[in-house]
Write a protein that holds these residues in place. Structure first.
Motif, mmCIF file in Angstrom:
data_model
loop_
_atom_site.group_PDB
_atom_site.id
_atom_site.type_symbol
_atom_site.label_atom_id
_atom_site.label_comp_id
_atom_site.label_asym_id
_atom_site.label_seq_id
_atom_site.Cartn_x
_atom_site.Cartn_y
_atom_site.Cartn_z
ATOM 1 N N ALA A 122 -1.754 -12.034 44.992
ATOM 2 C CA ALA A 122 -0.934 -11.071 44.263
ATOM 3 C C ALA A 122 -1.781 -9.874 43.855
ATOM 4 C CB ALA A 122 -0.331 -11.725 43.025
ATOM 5 N N SER A 123 -1.120 -8.729 43.740
ATOM 6 C CA SER A 123 -1.797 -7.511 43.310
ATOM 7 C C SER A 123 -0.814 -6.611 42.589
ATOM 8 C CB SER A 123 -2.381 -6.767 44.515
ATOM 9 O OG SER A 123 -2.956 -5.538 44.121
ATOM 10 N N ALA A 124 -1.329 -5.838 41.646
ATOM 11 C CA ALA A 124 -0.554 -4.761 41.041
ATOM 12 C C ALA A 124 -0.634 -3.563 41.979
ATOM 13 C CB ALA A 124 -1.135 -4.407 39.676
ATOM 14 N N PRO A 125 0.285 -2.609 41.874
ATOM 15 C CA PRO A 125 0.245 -1.447 42.763
ATOM 16 C C PRO A 125 -1.083 -0.690 42.736
ATOM 17 C CG PRO A 125 2.356 -1.526 41.665
ATOM 18 C CD PRO A 125 1.492 -2.605 41.039
ATOM 19 N N ASP A 126 -1.737 -0.631 41.580
ATOM 20 C CA ASP A 126 -3.011 0.086 41.530
ATOM 21 C C ASP A 126 -4.116 -0.652 42.283
ATOM 22 O OD1 ASP A 126 -3.432 -1.977 39.716
ATOM 23 O OD2 ASP A 126 -3.982 -0.656 38.054
ATOM 24 N N GLY A 127 -3.851 -1.882 42.704
ATOM 25 C CA GLY A 127 -4.795 -2.635 43.514
ATOM 26 C C GLY A 127 -4.626 -2.416 45.009
ATOM 27 N N LEU A 128 -3.629 -1.633 45.406
ATOM 28 C CA LEU A 128 -3.371 -1.402 46.830
ATOM 29 C C LEU A 128 -4.573 -0.853 47.604
ATOM 30 C CD1 LEU A 128 0.279 -0.084 47.116
ATOM 31 C CD2 LEU A 128 -0.735 -1.959 48.388
ATOM 32 N N PRO A 129 -5.305 0.106 47.079
ATOM 33 C CA PRO A 129 -6.442 0.618 47.865
ATOM 34 C C PRO A 129 -7.459 -0.462 48.235
ATOM 35 C CG PRO A 129 -5.929 2.136 46.106
ATOM 36 C CD PRO A 129 -5.108 0.887 45.869
ATOM 37 N N THR A 130 -7.664 -1.443 47.384
ATOM 38 C CA THR A 130 -8.613 -2.514 47.712
ATOM 39 C C THR A 130 -7.949 -3.641 48.484
ATOM 40 O OG1 THR A 130 -8.272 -3.564 45.560
ATOM 41 C CG2 THR A 130 -10.114 -2.018 45.750
ATOM 42 N N ALA A 131 -6.627 -3.743 48.415
ATOM 43 C CA ALA A 131 -5.915 -4.817 49.120
ATOM 44 C C ALA A 131 -5.604 -4.448 50.560
ATOM 45 C CB ALA A 131 -4.616 -5.156 48.384
ATOM 46 N N THR A 132 -5.570 -3.164 50.901
ATOM 47 C CA THR A 132 -5.111 -2.748 52.223
ATOM 48 C C THR A 132 -6.170 -2.427 53.269
ATOM 49 O OG1 THR A 132 -4.876 -0.465 51.464
ATOM 50 C CG2 THR A 132 -2.911 -1.870 51.358
ATOM 51 N N PRO A 133 -7.456 -2.238 52.948
ATOM 52 C CA PRO A 133 -8.387 -1.821 54.006
ATOM 53 C C PRO A 133 -8.448 -2.749 55.216
ATOM 54 C CG PRO A 133 -9.429 -1.499 51.898
ATOM 55 C CD PRO A 133 -8.126 -2.225 51.657
ATOM 56 N N GLY A 134 -8.364 -4.039 55.036
ATOM 57 C CA GLY A 134 -8.416 -4.953 56.168
ATOM 58 C C GLY A 134 -7.056 -5.332 56.711
ATOM 59 N N ALA A 135 -6.005 -4.758 56.140
ATOM 60 C CA ALA A 135 -4.649 -5.126 56.541
ATOM 61 C C ALA A 135 -4.294 -4.529 57.893
ATOM 62 C CB ALA A 135 -3.646 -4.657 55.492
ATOM 63 N N ASP A 136 -3.591 -5.313 58.682
ATOM 64 C CA ASP A 136 -3.082 -4.823 59.971
ATOM 65 C C ASP A 136 -1.769 -4.079 59.787
ATOM 66 O OD1 ASP A 136 -5.147 -5.934 61.516
ATOM 67 O OD2 ASP A 136 -4.133 -7.869 61.527
ATOM 68 N N GLY A 137 -1.061 -4.388 58.713
ATOM 69 C CA GLY A 137 0.230 -3.762 58.508
ATOM 70 C C GLY A 137 0.690 -3.865 57.079
ATOM 71 N N LEU A 138 1.818 -3.226 56.825
ATOM 72 C CA LEU A 138 2.393 -3.198 55.488
ATOM 73 C C LEU A 138 3.903 -3.336 55.620
ATOM 74 C CD1 LEU A 138 1.482 -1.270 52.487
ATOM 75 C CD2 LEU A 138 3.700 -0.638 53.433
ATOM 76 N N VAL A 139 4.490 -4.180 54.778
ATOM 77 C CA VAL A 139 5.943 -4.337 54.744
ATOM 78 C C VAL A 139 6.409 -3.900 53.366
ATOM 79 C CG1 VAL A 139 7.888 -5.921 54.953
ATOM 80 C CG2 VAL A 139 5.836 -6.285 56.338
ATOM 81 N N HIS A 140 7.299 -2.932 53.332
ATOM 82 C CA HIS A 140 7.820 -2.400 52.074
ATOM 83 C C HIS A 140 9.234 -2.925 51.855
ATOM 84 C CE1 HIS A 140 10.107 0.966 50.064
ATOM 85 N NE2 HIS A 140 9.370 0.433 49.117
ATOM 86 N N THR A 141 9.471 -3.572 50.681
ATOM 87 C CA THR A 141 10.807 -4.108 50.405
ATOM 88 C C THR A 141 11.360 -3.667 49.056
ATOM 89 O OG1 THR A 141 9.951 -6.151 49.433
ATOM 90 C CG2 THR A 141 10.386 -6.169 51.820
ATOM 91 N N SER A 142 10.739 -2.679 48.419
ATOM 92 C CA SER A 142 11.246 -2.209 47.124
ATOM 93 C C SER A 142 12.295 -1.124 47.343
ATOM 94 C CB SER A 142 10.096 -1.670 46.267
ATOM 95 O OG SER A 142 9.800 -0.331 46.607
#
Length: 109
Positions: free
Chosen positions: A45-65
């Motif tokens: 889990a992450s708060a939105p302000d954690g996105l920069p550290t949560a996404t560098p190794g991510a292959d993709g992003l799914v937005h559902t908001s």
């Protein structure tokens, strides 16, 4: 909607999955539920302000908001976090053209 999408992704052996929500306790509850169902460490889990550290190794992003739909203008995240070479899925129902398609610089989503 986020719960159903997260479940579908983990059912298809996606991993690891980071659940981001402005209500951190809701993200933590979903990540905990997913870990109990699919195995420890499959979700975090992450708060939105954690996105920069949560996404560098991510292959993709799914937005559902609802961010980006008619009643909730704007992008759900800074456009520069959708890196070239990664995939982005915007699970929306209206408008047909999500806000990220209209982002300055042509965000790749």
């Amino acid at each position: 909607m986020g719960t159903a999408v997260a479940h579908a992704l983990l059912t298809r052996d996606t991993g690891p999955l980071t659940v981001v929500d402005r209500l951190t306790d809701r993200a933590e509850a979903l990540a905990g539920s997913l870990n109990r169902q699919f195995g420890n460490g499959r979700a975090s889990a992450s708060a939105p302000d954690g996105l920069p550290t949560a996404t560098p190794g991510a292959d993709g992003l799914v937005h559902t908001s609802p961010a980006g739909v008619v009643a909730h203008h704007g992008l759900p995240l800074p456009a520069d976090l959708a890196r070239l070479g990664s995939w982005v899925v915007d699970v929306i129902y209206q408008p047909f053209e999500p806000s990220c398609w209209r982002a300055p610089g042509g965000a790749p989503c």
